[in-house]
Design a protein around this motif. Sequence first.
Motif, short mmCIF file in Angstrom:
data_model
loop_
_atom_site.label_atom_id
_atom_site.label_comp_id
_atom_site.label_asym_id
_atom_site.label_seq_id
_atom_site.Cartn_x
_atom_site.Cartn_y
_atom_site.Cartn_z
N ILE A 267 81.21 39.41 22.42
CA ILE A 267 81.20 38.18 23.23
C ILE A 267 81.45 38.52 24.69
CG2 ILE A 267 82.35 35.96 23.63
CD1 ILE A 267 83.06 35.97 20.64
N LEU A 268 82.39 39.41 24.93
CA LEU A 268 82.72 39.80 26.30
C LEU A 268 81.54 40.47 26.98
CD1 LEU A 268 86.29 41.18 25.55
CD2 LEU A 268 85.79 39.16 26.94
N THR A 269 80.89 41.38 26.29
CA THR A 269 79.76 42.07 26.91
C THR A 269 78.56 41.13 27.09
OG1 THR A 269 79.08 42.89 24.72
CG2 THR A 269 80.48 44.32 26.05
N ALA A 270 78.39 40.19 26.15
CA ALA A 270 77.30 39.23 26.28
C ALA A 270 77.48 38.35 27.52
CB ALA A 270 77.21 38.36 25.03
N LEU A 271 78.74 38.11 27.88
CA LEU A 271 79.04 37.28 29.05
C LEU A 271 79.11 38.11 30.33
CD1 LEU A 271 81.68 34.90 27.44
CD2 LEU A 271 79.34 34.34 28.13
N GLY A 272 78.85 39.42 30.22
CA GLY A 272 78.75 40.25 31.41
C GLY A 272 80.02 40.92 31.86
N ALA A 273 81.05 40.92 31.03
CA ALA A 273 82.31 41.56 31.41
C ALA A 273 82.12 43.07 31.53
CB ALA A 273 83.41 41.25 30.39
N GLY A 274 82.63 43.66 32.60
CA GLY A 274 82.50 45.08 32.83
C GLY A 274 83.50 45.89 32.02
#
Length: 346
Positions: A267-274
Amino acid sequence: MDTTTDPMWDAIIVGGGAAGLTAGVVLARAQFTTLLVDGGEPRNGPAEHMHGYLTRDGMVPKEFVATGQDEFARYGGTLMRASVSGARRGPDGTFELRLGDDRVPDGADAPSLGDDRVLRARSVLVATGLTDELPGIPGLAERWATEVHHCPHCHGYEVRGRAVAVIGGAAVSAHLAALMRRYSSSVTFCVNGAEVGADERRRVTAYGVRLVDGRVTRIATREGAPGVSGTGDGEGGGETVIELDDGRTVACEAVFVAPRPVPHDAILTALGAGKDPASGLVAVDPHGATDVPGLWAAGNVVNPRAQVVSAAGAGSVAAVNMAAWLLDRELSAAVQAGGLGAGSVI
């Protein structure tokens, strides 16, 4: 907020362990509309008891979660049993989370979502934890959380005085075996391909740890097993037996091994979190904020070493920061709208 007419939540928390539930209580008490979505598969679910949490020592993990859910609901929080299969951030900065097919049907108090299975929120906290990827040693997985453990601070005290074996590997050094020596006078380190230099060997053997070279091929159960067969070292009597590739066996009463942590950070990576290039984990600041405005993370998903108590603390810190962030945006919106009409400046 009436969720039947306005589907925008102030905060959605994904993950209902210690971090997520603690954050939920903080946000619900602060009167933010808060939805907690949880799939019901906590990392410590197989464990019989949890330790190191003041006033909750020895509590069954499932009871801990159930108590936390009751507290969250008592303050007006909403629980939903489901997984999140997708996420995106809209052009207005709000979030959309799509539910998986495993969602439990709506109860009397659950929000109605219609057929699109989409949740919307002003802010999101991801507390989805991780999976412990165990070494592919036959017999290990079925003994996980009963005879086989990974955290000496969580389970070392409970096996004090017993014969302990530590299985080495890429993620395990002799340091863990030395630490277990604090709990037992009988500690064997099965090197199992771990890199152990000459100096480290001298240090841990001087400390009372017995090193056994060779690859571990299986963990089995056998009555009246010897300490290390074929070596003449000691007497065991433990029922858990570690078999080596050269035919020797190491008998013990408890096994410690370090699994590979696999964070549930989709979920974090899908939302663009580095991510932190050094650790490979999603990067968060001291308050749990990611580099995506409105997106926080807490617990094992960003800190694999976090215990239950520290995960709960991280959830609390994140929730307080979220509350301040949400309030700041409400203040700005109130000014742009010309005031809410209930206050005045003298």
